[in-house]
Design a protein around this motif. Structure first.
Motif, PDB file in Angstrom:
ATOM      1  N   ASP A 126       6.927  -5.405  -5.721  1.00 52.67           N
ATOM      2  CA  ASP A 126       5.501  -5.165  -5.457  1.00 52.67           C
ATOM      3  C   ASP A 126       5.297  -4.408  -4.155  1.00 52.67           C
ATOM      4  N   LEU A 127       6.149  -4.683  -3.176  1.00 47.04           N
ATOM      5  CA  LEU A 127       6.047  -3.998  -1.888  1.00 47.04           C
ATOM      6  C   LEU A 127       6.257  -2.496  -2.073  1.00 47.04           C
ATOM      7  N   GLN A 128       7.194  -2.133  -2.923  1.00 46.47           N
ATOM      8  CA  GLN A 128       7.412  -0.715  -3.227  1.00 46.47           C
ATOM      9  C   GLN A 128       6.167  -0.100  -3.873  1.00 46.47           C
ATOM     10  N   THR A 129       5.566  -0.847  -4.780  1.00 48.00           N
ATOM     11  CA  THR A 129       4.346  -0.371  -5.448  1.00 48.00           C
ATOM     12  C   THR A 129       3.215  -0.175  -4.451  1.00 48.00           C
ATOM     13  N   VAL A 130       3.032  -1.156  -3.561  1.00 42.64           N
ATOM     14  CA  VAL A 130       1.959  -1.100  -2.568  1.00 42.64           C
ATOM     15  C   VAL A 130       2.174   0.058  -1.599  1.00 42.64           C
ATOM     16  N   ASP A 131       3.402   0.210  -1.101  1.00 43.31           N
ATOM     17  CA  ASP A 131       3.681   1.292  -0.151  1.00 43.31           C
ATOM     18  C   ASP A 131       3.457   2.665  -0.777  1.00 43.31           C
ATOM     19  N   LYS A 132       3.854   2.800  -2.025  1.00 45.59           N
ATOM     20  CA  LYS A 132       3.662   4.079  -2.720  1.00 45.59           C
ATOM     21  C   LYS A 132       2.173   4.375  -2.880  1.00 45.59           C
ATOM     22  N   ARG A 133       1.404   3.344  -3.220  1.00 50.51           N
ATOM     23  CA  ARG A 133      -0.032   3.542  -3.412  1.00 50.51           C
ATOM     24  C   ARG A 133      -0.726   3.851  -2.087  1.00 50.51           C
ATOM     25  N   LEU A 134      -0.337   3.172  -1.024  1.00 50.50           N
ATOM     26  CA  LEU A 134      -0.926   3.429   0.296  1.00 50.50           C
ATOM     27  C   LEU A 134      -0.691   4.884   0.723  1.00 50.50           C
ATOM     28  N   ALA A 135       0.499   5.377   0.446  1.00 47.67           N
ATOM     29  CA  ALA A 135       0.808   6.764   0.793  1.00 47.67           C
ATOM     30  C   ALA A 135      -0.057   7.738  -0.007  1.00 47.67           C
ATOM     31  N   ASN A 136      -0.308   7.384  -1.270  1.00 45.31           N
ATOM     32  CA  ASN A 136      -1.080   8.280  -2.137  1.00 45.31           C
ATOM     33  C   ASN A 136      -2.563   8.349  -1.776  1.00 45.31           C
ATOM     34  N   ILE A 137      -3.107   7.217  -1.275  1.00 46.03           N
ATOM     35  CA  ILE A 137      -4.553   7.197  -0.993  1.00 46.03           C
ATOM     36  C   ILE A 137      -4.875   7.457   0.474  1.00 46.03           C
ATOM     37  N   GLY A 138      -3.842   7.666   1.284  1.00 52.10           N
ATOM     38  CA  GLY A 138      -4.047   7.846   2.717  1.00 52.10           C
ATOM     39  C   GLY A 138      -5.016   8.958   3.062  1.00 52.10           C
ATOM     40  N   ARG A 139      -4.875  10.104   2.418  1.00 50.62           N
ATOM     41  CA  ARG A 139      -5.725  11.249   2.725  1.00 50.62           C
ATOM     42  C   ARG A 139      -7.186  10.958   2.355  1.00 50.62           C
ATOM     43  N   ASP A 140      -7.408  10.360   1.180  1.00 50.82           N
ATOM     44  CA  ASP A 140      -8.778  10.047   0.753  1.00 50.82           C
ATOM     45  C   ASP A 140      -9.419   9.017   1.673  1.00 50.82           C
ATOM     46  N   ALA A 141      -8.624   8.058   2.148  1.00 52.95           N
ATOM     47  CA  ALA A 141      -9.151   7.032   3.056  1.00 52.95           C
ATOM     48  C   ALA A 141      -9.572   7.656   4.380  1.00 52.95           C
ATOM     49  N   LYS A 142      -8.798   8.626   4.868  1.00 57.70           N
ATOM     50  CA  LYS A 142      -9.142   9.302   6.125  1.00 57.70           C
ATOM     51  C   LYS A 142     -10.437  10.098   6.002  1.00 57.70           C
ATOM     52  N   ARG A 143     -10.699  10.602   4.804  1.00 62.08           N
ATOM     53  CA  ARG A 143     -11.928  11.350   4.565  1.00 62.08           C
ATOM     54  C   ARG A 143     -13.138  10.435   4.438  1.00 62.08           C
ATOM     55  N   GLY A 144     -12.878   9.118   4.407  1.00 58.29           N
ATOM     56  CA  GLY A 144     -13.980   8.172   4.313  1.00 58.29           C
ATOM     57  C   GLY A 144     -14.383   7.826   2.893  1.00 58.29           C
ATOM     58  N   ASP A 145     -13.538   8.161   1.914  1.00 64.02           N
ATOM     59  CA  ASP A 145     -13.837   7.808   0.528  1.00 64.02           C
ATOM     60  C   ASP A 145     -13.955   6.287   0.407  1.00 64.02           C
ATOM     61  N   LYS A 146     -15.095   5.825  -0.109  1.00 61.20           N
ATOM     62  CA  LYS A 146     -15.400   4.394  -0.138  1.00 61.20           C
ATOM     63  C   LYS A 146     -14.372   3.596  -0.939  1.00 61.20           C
ATOM     64  N   ASP A 147     -14.046   4.078  -2.130  1.00 59.29           N
ATOM     65  CA  ASP A 147     -13.091   3.363  -2.984  1.00 59.29           C
ATOM     66  C   ASP A 147     -11.701   3.341  -2.357  1.00 59.29           C
ATOM     67  N   ALA A 148     -11.309   4.475  -1.781  1.00 55.76           N
ATOM     68  CA  ALA A 148      -9.990   4.558  -1.150  1.00 55.76           C
ATOM     69  C   ALA A 148      -9.894   3.627   0.056  1.00 55.76           C
TER      70      ALA A 148
END
Length: 365
Positions: A136-158
């Motif tokens: 699960d840790l591998q899954t979480v880390d991969k997902r965090l890397a994928n949504i990092g850019r959207d989160a920085k842009r302030g995307d609410k869901d991300a």
């Protein structure tokens, strides 16, 4: 409704023996279109004496019980999350199930080698759960890397997903199950999309062996330690003798009773295991009966009548008009549906009615 449980455990804990015992009790798949035709899947009926009774009242041509799919996941080993022992393949199989049945050995027998050379149930549990957490840790880390850019842009869901996963990550990093934390509805929605292994409900199946040194019978500290851990996680445990159940599976019910006495194994642990799985997942059954068939339908506890009707067909929710309901006990006491109706035991219920376990229902659409 579809219900599947993945059976996991270390090698030589009795996992395959248990699966063999379960599959002997399996039923034909043709009545359950959701079921998979696969040698590693056993379609096991949920024991329910009420079906036999209702079948006699209605002179039904056949009985169709509720079922659970048990999926035999090949033995996990230390390092499974990183691919040891084809671990990644087996872990992916677990993701498709609704719950995990973790087989844990609680007996000592020199003839049955333990993979670590000694019987330490809590250590066995932690080995398996560490591998699930690391996956699960591998899954979480991969997902965090994928949504990092959207989160920085302030995307609410991300941002919501990022905050949720960053809260879960330390738990997984410590080898703990993500399911032991509490979550808001929004966080649960985020985590559901990831199908994390450690979010799945866990049923601990404690495997003993007749004639061996069984930790539960000897008040062994290792057993108490194990139970304390299981209780602390809010999970459910059930005890079974997989070898006995496997050996007796080909005998008649009457013969099984005799052999159980001879083997000092008076209890069939399989029905208890199946009912524990239902409790774990918050499920119950309602019943339908008639000349054609008597059948049990699986639903989530707390389901309204239209939602419960979806177990039969999706139209039963959208086109629901009413449900005619009689409690199983009332129907049996009356002796027939006709008499139950004249006695006022058959009720007409609307869309807001919460279906109860054992309700005998006829839907009107």
């Amino acid at each position: 409704m579809e219900l599947s449980i993945g059976i996991v455990g270390l090698p030589n804990v009795g996992k395959s023996t248990l699966f063999n015992a379960l599959t002997k009790k399996s039923v034909p798949a043709e009545n359950y279109p959701f079921c998979t035709i696969d040698p590693s899947v056993g379609i096991v009926p949920v024991p329910d004496i009420r079906l036999e009774v209702l079948s006699k009242i209605s002179s039904s041509q056949k009985i169709i019980p509720a079922v659970i799919e048990f999926v035999d996941i090949a033995g996990l080993v230390k390092g499974a999350a990183s691919g040891e022992g084809l671990g990644n393949k087996f872990l992916s199989h677990i993701r498709e199930t609704h719950a995990i049945g973790h087989v844990v050995r609680i007996f000592e027998d020199g003839a049955v080698i333990h993979v670590d050379g000694k019987v330490q149930p809590l250590s066995d549990v932690q080995t398996i759960e560490l591998e699930l957490a690391l996956a699960d840790l591998q899954t979480v880390d991969k997902r965090l890397a994928n949504i990092g850019r959207d989160a920085k842009r302030g995307d609410k869901d991300a941002l919501l997903e990022q905050v949720t996963l960053e809260r879960v990550r330390p738990c997984l990093d410590e080898g703990k199950r993500a399911g032991t934390l509490s979550y808001s509805d929004e966080e649960l929605r985020v985590l559901k999309s990831l199908q994390l292994l450690t979010m799945k409900p866990m049923l601990y199946i404690l495997n003993k062996k007749a004639g061996a040194y069984n930790l539960d019978e000897k008040s062994d500290p290792r057993f108490e330690e194990l139970i304390n851990y299981i209780t602390s996680t809010g999970s459910i445990a059930t005890i079974v003798d997989a070898k006995i159940e496997d050996e007796l599976k080909d005998f008649s019910t009457e013969e099984q009773v005799i052999f159980r006495v001879e083997l000092c194994a008076h209890k069939d642990g399989i029905p208890e295991l199946i009912h524990a799985a239902y409790d774990l997942l918050g499920l119950e059954t309602y019943l339908t009966t008639g000349e054609e068939e008597t059948r049990a339908w699986t639903i989530k506890k707390g389901s309204t009548a239209p939602v419960a009707g979806m177990a039969i067909h999706t139209d039963f929710k959208e086109k629901f008009i009413r449900a005619e309901v009689v409690a199983y006990e009332d129907l049996v006491a009356s002796g027939s549906y006709t008499v139950a109706r004249t006695q006022g035991k058959v009720r007409t219920e609307g869309k807001d009615y919460i279906v109860k376990d054992g309700d005998v229902i006829e839907f009107r659409i």
